[in-house]
Design a protein around this motif. Structure first.
Motif, short mmCIF file in Angstrom:
data_model
loop_
_atom_site.label_atom_id
_atom_site.label_comp_id
_atom_site.label_asym_id
_atom_site.label_seq_id
_atom_site.Cartn_x
_atom_site.Cartn_y
_atom_site.Cartn_z
N ALA A 107 0.93 -1.27 -0.06
CA ALA A 107 0.16 -0.16 -0.03
C ALA A 107 0.96 1.29 -0.18
N TYR A 111 4.10 5.68 -3.06
CA TYR A 111 4.83 6.72 -2.61
C TYR A 111 6.27 6.59 -2.47
N ARG A 116 8.54 0.07 -5.00
CA ARG A 116 7.82 -0.44 -5.95
C ARG A 116 8.64 -1.20 -7.22
N HIS B 20 -5.44 11.79 0.38
CA HIS B 20 -4.40 11.71 1.31
C HIS B 20 -4.34 10.39 2.15
N GLY B 21 -4.92 9.40 1.26
CA GLY B 21 -4.72 8.02 1.61
C GLY B 21 -5.51 7.69 3.16
N THR B 100 -5.52 2.70 -3.97
CA THR B 100 -4.30 2.76 -2.84
C THR B 100 -5.10 2.97 -1.36
N LEU B 103 -6.34 -0.28 0.09
CA LEU B 103 -5.37 -1.35 0.22
C LEU B 103 -4.82 -1.09 1.60
N GLU B 104 -4.57 0.37 1.91
CA GLU B 104 -4.20 0.66 3.23
C GLU B 104 -5.24 0.16 4.11
N VAL B 168 -2.26 -1.26 -7.39
CA VAL B 168 -1.89 -0.40 -6.39
C VAL B 168 -0.31 -0.43 -6.03
#
Lengths: 199, 199
Positions: A107, A111, A116, B20-21, B100, B103-104, B168
């Motif tokens: 996740a 960033y 990655r 912002h996630g 994304t 997934l967090e 992701v």
């Protein structure tokens, strides 16, 4: 300790990830899992990022070794060994706590280019092994010639990735999927006219 | 605003998650995405946890509506519509930023029973739809009778989940998988003796 300090640090990182997850992991947590001081970890790795990059490299090498140690005289046997390695307890599949940390890492990947890039290598390693096993099996006649190595490796890579996500997110163990995939191999991949494979 | 404030807050939550996630999301971020003040968000939801629980419920209802709106006269067409909905841009598939954040959330589930329970419902919703479409197709004779609805829905649920994780983690878009699955359906699921399905 028989091992090099660097290896000891990476093993301690594995244990610390299982205990603390990725987001909150500190060098102090890793020191607590090893017989080394935080200072001597700092001597080897300047930052958590640098240590984590080394850890992913170490993990990648272990994966490569594992995949290369897959035995089996035929492609169907090798496919089953690979699936068992990745999806069953016997196969030394990663423990759930470690899977949880790795899902955090995934996740985080959007960033962090270094993470990655490494995750892409893991994915390509798995995809490549699956594709090669499928191609061998088609060539030897063990798999049906409707099997398309690239297409079916794409499917299986996604399926295995999804099994690992579901194990973390909803505690859905991959054993049911392992059975389903074994059946899938029997029904859809094996050439019905090929001689029976010994289990 | 035409909408209820509560719905406006949940829509703003979607936008804030994309920006912002999940881990760093604050009520302030959500206020900034809406026309409401932080105080009026507080009036509706006491904490980020409470708001997020409502958000997942809202998302679940939207998923249910989407799944129920799947059209197609035959099981193969309905399967293709469902795959297209989940794996292609046309199908209003979630944007990567939102994937994304989700997934967090999945990586967080082992530490949060309310999130896990909700994610289980999402998984069961998908699994159930796939199983029912496969069962309909076997019954109508459109799918080969080697198709096992429960087994193959288990596989497809894992595959779709894995496609979202790979999008992701390694920026591997699900379009290649969508093609592979369409081929998989043609080769492995469709009954060869059934009349051709119109595309």
């Amino acid at each position: 300790m028989d091992d090099e300090p660097a290896t000891e640090i990476l093993r301690a990182t594995y244990r610390a990830l299982c205990t603390h997850g990725y987001a909150n992991l500190t060098l102090q947590d890793i020191a607590a899992e090893s017989e080394l001081s935080k200072a001597s970890i700092h001597y080897h790795y300047e930052s958590k990022d640098e240590l984590f990059a080394a850890f992913l490299e170490y993990l990648y090498e272990r994966h490569t070794d594992h995949f290369e140690s897959i035995d089996g005289d035929s492609a169907p046997e090798r496919l089953r060994s690979l699936l068992s390695l990745l999806l069953t307890e016997e196969g030394d599949a990663p423990v759930t706590e470690f899977g949880t940390a790795m899902l955090e890492v995934k996740a985080q990947a959007p960033y962090d280019d270094a993470i990655r890039a490494r995750l892409e290598e893991f994915d390509e390693l798995l995809f490549g092994h699956l594709r090669d096993i499928l191609a061998d099996g088609v060539e030897s006649g063990a798999f049906d010639d409707r099997v398309e190595p690239v297409r079916d490796a794409e499917l299986l890579t996604a399926t295995i990735t999804g099994a690992h996500t579901r194990e973390v997110a909803i505690d859905h163990g991959p054993d049911r999927l392992y059975e389903a995939l074994t059946e899938y191999e029997r029904v859809h991949l094996l050439d019905e006219d090929a001689p029976e494979v010994t289990h």
